[in-house]
Design an enzyme around this catalytic site. Structure first.
Site, PDB file in Angstrom:
ATOM      1  N   ASP A  11      54.023  46.444  41.381  1.00  0.00           N
ATOM      2  CA  ASP A  11      53.536  47.799  41.574  1.00  0.00           C
ATOM      3  C   ASP A  11      54.776  48.684  41.477  1.00  0.00           C
ATOM      4  OD1 ASP A  11      50.929  49.136  43.743  1.00  0.00           O
ATOM      5  OD2 ASP A  11      52.080  50.047  42.110  1.00  0.00           O
TER       6      ASP A  11
HETATM    7  C1  GLC Z   1      50.489  52.974  42.309  1.00  0.00           C
HETATM    8  C2  GLC Z   1      49.319  52.080  42.593  1.00  0.00           C
HETATM    9  C3  GLC Z   1      48.928  51.209  41.426  1.00  0.00           C
HETATM   10  C4  GLC Z   1      49.102  51.976  40.144  1.00  0.00           C
HETATM   11  C5  GLC Z   1      50.586  52.237  39.960  1.00  0.00           C
HETATM   12  C6  GLC Z   1      50.882  53.062  38.714  1.00  0.00           C
HETATM   13  O1  GLC Z   1      51.415  52.963  43.342  1.00  0.00           O
HETATM   14  O2  GLC Z   1      49.437  51.258  43.762  1.00  0.00           O
HETATM   15  O3  GLC Z   1      47.564  50.809  41.626  1.00  0.00           O
HETATM   16  O4  GLC Z   1      48.586  51.239  39.045  1.00  0.00           O
HETATM   17  O5  GLC Z   1      51.170  52.867  41.081  1.00  0.00           O
HETATM   18  O6  GLC Z   1      50.354  54.339  38.858  1.00  0.00           O
END
Ligand code: GLC
Length: 735
Positions: A270
């Protein structure tokens, strides 16, 4: 310059790189460019041609949503985008600000919890396919979804993105979604692996649960995504699991995902979820996304190169990471002629509406007030600011800059045309939430504005034939990054609903939310209630079509609606939102209906519940097979006078288990469409997994001899048929 998913600067670099260098270094017979060659031949050929720096460029972010590419070889970056509900607007490329483009709209599909409420894997497939087609137009290789974290608490801010409280239902819907999306040549990214079941302290909370709970409740949707749907990528979660960050967790990634499940795709972090180079390298992470500033300073960038040069890390481990990224890059046609895809077509709009319609759950219709007869109803008071609000853009990463979005009020106006007089009253105004819910005690006495809004709405209700209150939450409450303070409706909506229902006996409440709400303060006073969730671009049209009977609602709750917060297992154990940085899953297996059924706690509305404008009858249950049954069959018929669809649900209750087991667990379901008086002979294969539980000591699924009651129901609490099977054999099935 035609926008094909590259950011401008990449396009310039890529074009220059290609023209000047392409001829000198690309040989037409390069295996990696040959789509007729097996995938791994192409991967290994390309890998063999990369320098160390080029390899590293594929395993960390080079913009907010891409890796680097290799212009020298004509290899483009890997592009990705959120999320589970459609293709997000272009961000960055080097900040979280929208890029301000005008060619990055998309169809907003109904949110995950709405999709789960359809209980129809074909709807999941349709949603994934639709998003996949739009992702192709927007030039994406990977779509960052579906989110499959289990609804452990009704308060999780991201429940709206996910697929409910039951691992079997979530697994079936995840598989359908991923198969649909990847059928278009776009990789899904199942997330957030694992145990990211709350937003409170999501970056630091250390989730601790026992192995049975892990294997029986929280892993199944990820395991199904990998082993059945062959998802091409997985996103590691922000939280820790048993003391180790998920994105650096050898047990989760190397052992379970890659060794036990044979995962061949890539594991990405993430955004900003990596905390050390060694942790990421040795923990099995393949791609570091997000950045703490300059990309070359990412843990898997220069620090990794330094470590390799010092002999701290093996070349083999690096090559495995890069090979996994290249596998996804090549599998998503980055080096071939990509499918063209489509976007915002009539078909996509119809897909969005159909899913929203199928996800609407009829919770109450005591006096058969619904469906409304547009020929008989001459005046309607539509009440509630949620009726006139667009939600698709909210909720953070899963938000969509939609080509259009139809709120409930507009859907009703469109549906009725000039057939009836429609008035609108906001009725309430949900104030922007302060991000410290504890610092914001709820106002005891409503403000004068609130009183005025309510009085106006009640007056309008008095004067109309029918009052429709659209009540609920918004993406200040259902959102990434924070959890809900409680299950209550904000902004005095309970009082409003009570007063409107008192003013007009023909009152319908349409709920718009992404998670369960406390309804006890008015549910007895209102004749008809629907849960419509956040229905996406076509949400309002779907609501109108259900209200006026063009569509017979067939949704079922993918999550329990408890009567009160105190009834929830996490409240009982005080195990949420954790203490001293640790979140102990003390409730273990008893999540959702598993808790309420085992503890005999009555919910407001049970898991799997949903009414219809018709009635369904069940009979003639029979089981085939000696000892372990092999087949279950029964009849389901439409006993009413409208076409409809019923979700028949199969629960299994171990009669005298030797180990602790939930009272019953969902093991199968099927959505059956029936016209009046039609009967379907439902035949379902019975699997050993209907009877097994996970035994950590045996690292497998144990079949224990004994009696098992098979329950056939219209919901977890509305069992229509039951039979007891006497299983004599025992055994252990591999995980
Ligand atoms: C965020 C979310 C994830 C998302 C990523 C990119 O923190 O937790 O679900 O795909 O960042 O935006």
């Amino acid at each position: 310059m035609k926008y094909r998913g590259f950011h401008c600067r990449w396009l310039v670099v890529f074009a220059l790189g290609s023209t000047q260098l392409l001829s000198s270094s690309i040989k037409a017979q390069d295996a990696f460019r040959d789509p007729t060659k097996p995938l791994d031949v192409r991967v290994n050929d390309l890998l063999s041609k990369l320098t160390l720096e080029e390899k590293i460029g594929f395993i960390h972010s080079a913009s907010k949503f891409s890796t680097a590419g290799v212009p020298r070889l004509g290899v483009p970056p890997l592009w990705m985008s959120d999320g589970p509900h459609g293709v997000r607007e272009e961000i960055g490329p080097d900040s979280w600000n929208p890029a301000g483009r005008t060619d990055d709209f998309a169809t907003a599909m109904p949110v995950g919890i709405c999709l789960a409420a359809t209980w129809d894997p074909e709807m999941a497939r349709l949603s994934g396919l639709t998003i996949g087609q739009e992702a192709l137009v927007r030039g994406k290789n990977i779509m960052l979804g579906p989110g499959v974290n289990i609804m452990r608490t009704p308060l999780n801010g991201r429940n709206f993105e996910y697929l409910g409280e039951d691992p079997y239902l979530a697994s079936r819907m995840a598989v359908g979604f991923i198969e649909g999306e990847q059928s278009q040549g776009v990789a899904s990214c199942v997330k957030h692996y694992a145990g990211n079941d709350q937003e409170t302290k999501r970056n630091s909370i250390d989730v601790q649960m026992d192995d049975r709970t892990l294997h029986e409740i929280y892993l199944p949707p990820f395991k199904a995504a990998i082993k059945e749907a062959k998802a091409w990528s997985v996103m590691g979660a922000y939280n820790l699991f048993r003391g180790v960050h998920c994105c650096e967790n050898p047990f989760l990634i190397n052992q379970l995902l890659k060794h036990d499940w044979g995962f061949q795709g890539l594991v990405m972090s993430d955004w900003g979820g990596v905390h050390s180079t060694a942790g990421a390298v040795n923990g099995g992470l393949d791609l570091e996304m997000g950045t703490n500033g300059r990309y070359e300073r990412n843990f898997l960038a220069n620090p990794y190169i330094d470590g390799l040069k010092k002999g701290l890390f093996s070349q083999k481990a690096l090559d495995d990471k890069v090979a996994r990224v290249l596998r996804v890059l090549i599998a998503t046609h980055a080096l071939d002629t990509k499918p063209t895809g489509s976007i915002n077509t009539r078909q996509h709009q119809t897909n969005a509406r159909t899913i929203a319609e199928e996800g609407i759950v009829l919770l109450k219709n005591a006096t058969s007030l619904l469906p409304l007869d547009s020929g008989q109803v001459h005046s309607i008071a539509v009440i509630g600011s949620d009726a006139n609000t667009k939600f698709a853009y909210g909720g953070q990463s899963s938000g969509i800059k939609a080509f259009y979005e139809v709120p409930a009020l507009e859907g009703i106006l469109r549906r009725l045309g000039d057939k009836a007089t429609v008035t609108y009253s906001p009725g309430y105004a949900i104030p922007r939430r302060q991000w410290r819910p504890s610092a914001q005690p709820r106002p005891a006495t409503p403000s004068s504005d609130a009183i005025r809004l309510m009085d106006q709405a009640v007056e309008a209700a008095k004067r109309a034939d029918v009052a429709i209150v659209v009540a609920g939450l918004n993406h200040d409450y259902d959102t990434e990054g924070s959890d809900r303070p409680d299950m209550k409706l904000p902004a005095g909506q309970d009082e409003l609903i009570r007063r409107v229902a008192a003013a007009n006996p023909k009152t319908v409440v349409v709920l718009v939310s992404g998670s369960p709400i406390e309804l006890s303060r008015w549910i007895s006073a209102v004749p008809s209630v629907l849960e419509a969730w956040y229905g996406g671009s076509e949400g309002g049209n779907a609501v109108a079509r259900v209200l006026f009977g063009d569509v017979n609602p067939s949704g079922k709750l993918p999550c329990t609606f408890p009567i009160r917060d105190e009834d929830t297992p996490t409240s009982h154990f005080q195990s949420y939102p954790g203490a001293n940085g640790i979140e102990k899953y003390s409730e273990g297996l008893l999540v959702g209906y598993r808790w309420y059924d085992t503890k005999n706690i009555d919910p407001q509305f049970p898991f799997g519940f949903g009414l219809s404008y018709t009635r369904f009858a069940y009979d003639r249950l029979s089981v085939k097979g000696e000892d372990l049954p092999t087949e279950l069959s029964f009849d389901c018929s439409n006993a009413g006078n409208r076409d409809g669809a019923e979700v028949v649900q199969i629960y299994v209750h171990p009669v005298h288990p030797k180990v602790m087991r939930p009272d019953q667990e969902l093991k199968a379901f099927k959505k059956v469409a029936l016209i009046p008086n039609e009967k379907e002979a439902v035949v379902l294969p019975v699997e050993p997994s209907w009877f097994t539980y996970y035994d950590p000591a045996k690292e497998g699924w144990v079949l224990e001899p004994g009696d098992y009651e098979i329950r056939v129901g219209s919901s977890s609490r509305d069992i229509r048929l039951r039979t007891v099977v006497h299983v004599k054999q025992s055994g252990v099935y591999p995980d």
